[in-house]
Design a protein around this motif. Structure first.
Motif, short mmCIF file in Angstrom:
data_model
loop_
_atom_site.label_atom_id
_atom_site.label_comp_id
_atom_site.label_asym_id
_atom_site.label_seq_id
_atom_site.Cartn_x
_atom_site.Cartn_y
_atom_site.Cartn_z
N ALA A 17 47.34 25.93 34.19
CA ALA A 17 47.12 27.25 33.61
C ALA A 17 47.23 28.28 34.71
CB ALA A 17 45.75 27.34 32.95
N SER A 18 47.74 29.44 34.38
CA SER A 18 47.86 30.54 35.33
C SER A 18 47.36 31.81 34.66
CB SER A 18 49.32 30.73 35.75
OG SER A 18 49.79 29.57 36.40
N LEU A 19 46.63 32.61 35.42
CA LEU A 19 46.07 33.86 34.92
C LEU A 19 46.35 35.00 35.89
CD1 LEU A 19 42.37 32.90 34.04
CD2 LEU A 19 44.22 33.28 32.42
N SER A 20 46.61 36.17 35.36
CA SER A 20 46.55 37.42 36.11
C SER A 20 45.28 38.10 35.62
CB SER A 20 47.76 38.30 35.83
OG SER A 20 48.92 37.74 36.37
N LEU A 21 44.33 38.30 36.51
CA LEU A 21 43.05 38.90 36.10
C LEU A 21 43.21 40.41 36.04
CD1 LEU A 21 40.64 36.65 38.17
CD2 LEU A 21 41.25 36.46 35.75
N TYR A 105 35.45 29.78 33.73
CA TYR A 105 35.81 31.19 33.60
C TYR A 105 35.93 31.80 34.99
CZ TYR A 105 35.32 31.57 28.55
OH TYR A 105 35.52 31.45 27.21
N VAL A 106 36.75 32.85 35.10
CA VAL A 106 36.99 33.52 36.38
C VAL A 106 36.76 35.02 36.18
CG1 VAL A 106 38.63 33.85 38.26
CG2 VAL A 106 38.73 31.76 36.89
N THR A 107 36.11 35.65 37.18
CA THR A 107 35.85 37.08 37.13
C THR A 107 36.29 37.71 38.45
OG1 THR A 107 33.89 36.64 35.78
CG2 THR A 107 34.08 38.84 36.75
N ALA A 108 37.11 38.76 38.34
CA ALA A 108 37.60 39.49 39.52
C ALA A 108 36.69 40.67 39.82
CB ALA A 108 39.02 39.98 39.27
N GLY A 109 36.54 40.97 41.11
CA GLY A 109 35.79 42.16 41.52
C GLY A 109 36.58 43.44 41.32
N THR A 110 37.92 43.33 41.33
CA THR A 110 38.82 44.46 41.12
C THR A 110 39.93 44.01 40.17
OG1 THR A 110 38.40 45.24 43.37
CG2 THR A 110 40.33 46.14 42.27
N ALA A 111 40.23 44.82 39.18
CA ALA A 111 41.25 44.46 38.19
C ALA A 111 42.65 44.44 38.81
CB ALA A 111 41.22 45.44 37.02
N SER A 112 43.48 43.55 38.29
CA SER A 112 44.92 43.47 38.59
C SER A 112 45.25 43.18 40.05
CB SER A 112 45.63 44.75 38.13
OG SER A 112 45.42 44.94 36.75
N LYS A 113 44.36 42.47 40.74
CA LYS A 113 44.60 42.12 42.15
C LYS A 113 44.60 40.61 42.39
CE LYS A 113 44.79 46.38 43.46
NZ LYS A 113 46.04 46.97 43.90
#
Length: 124
Positions: A17-21, A105-113
């Motif tokens: 699986a691949s995600l862009s957060l 689940y994965v959570t980014a500190g900054t969107a789209s990075k």
């Protein structure tokens, strides 16, 4: 949630699986459905920071539910991923298994990075 007996396991499938957060909300990476009769053996989770000049934090969380409800068990908690670098969260030496009705689940500190990749074997 059951722990499937794989003593007579006849199927092994390789998945990824691949995600862009694109947000800072928790995003499902892998989920093993309730009563699937399967076990997912995760071989790797890698997080890549595509920002060329700024570090970004990431949190990777294990849940004992097929969604992100209940108690969170962090595999990586607000870890800083340096600019233009990658972080290996799970590898074959320190793998993790998802039984029925469990998820990551994965959570980014900054969107789209951040971009996330996972690979696993599905046993049934």
């Amino acid at each position: 949630m059951a722990n499937p007996n794989l003593g007579s396991s006849s199927n092994v499938y390789v998945n990824n699986a691949s995600l862009s957060l694109t947000s800072t909300s928790a995003t499902q990476l892998v989920s093993n459905a309730t009563a699937s009769g399967k076990v997912f053996v995760l071989d790797g989770i890698t997080v890549a920071n595509i920002d060329p000049s700024n570090a970004v934090t990431v949190t990777v969380t294990f849940y004992r539910t097929a969604d992100n409800s209940g108690t969170a068990y962090e595999l990586a908690a607000a870890v800083s991923v340096p600019a233009a670098s990658s972080l290996i969260v799970v590898d074959k030496m320190q793998g993790i298994s998802l039984l029925e009705a469990q998820s990551i689940y994965v959570t980014a500190g900054t969107a789209s990075k951040l971009k996330v990749n996972a690979s696993w074997k599905e046993l049934s």
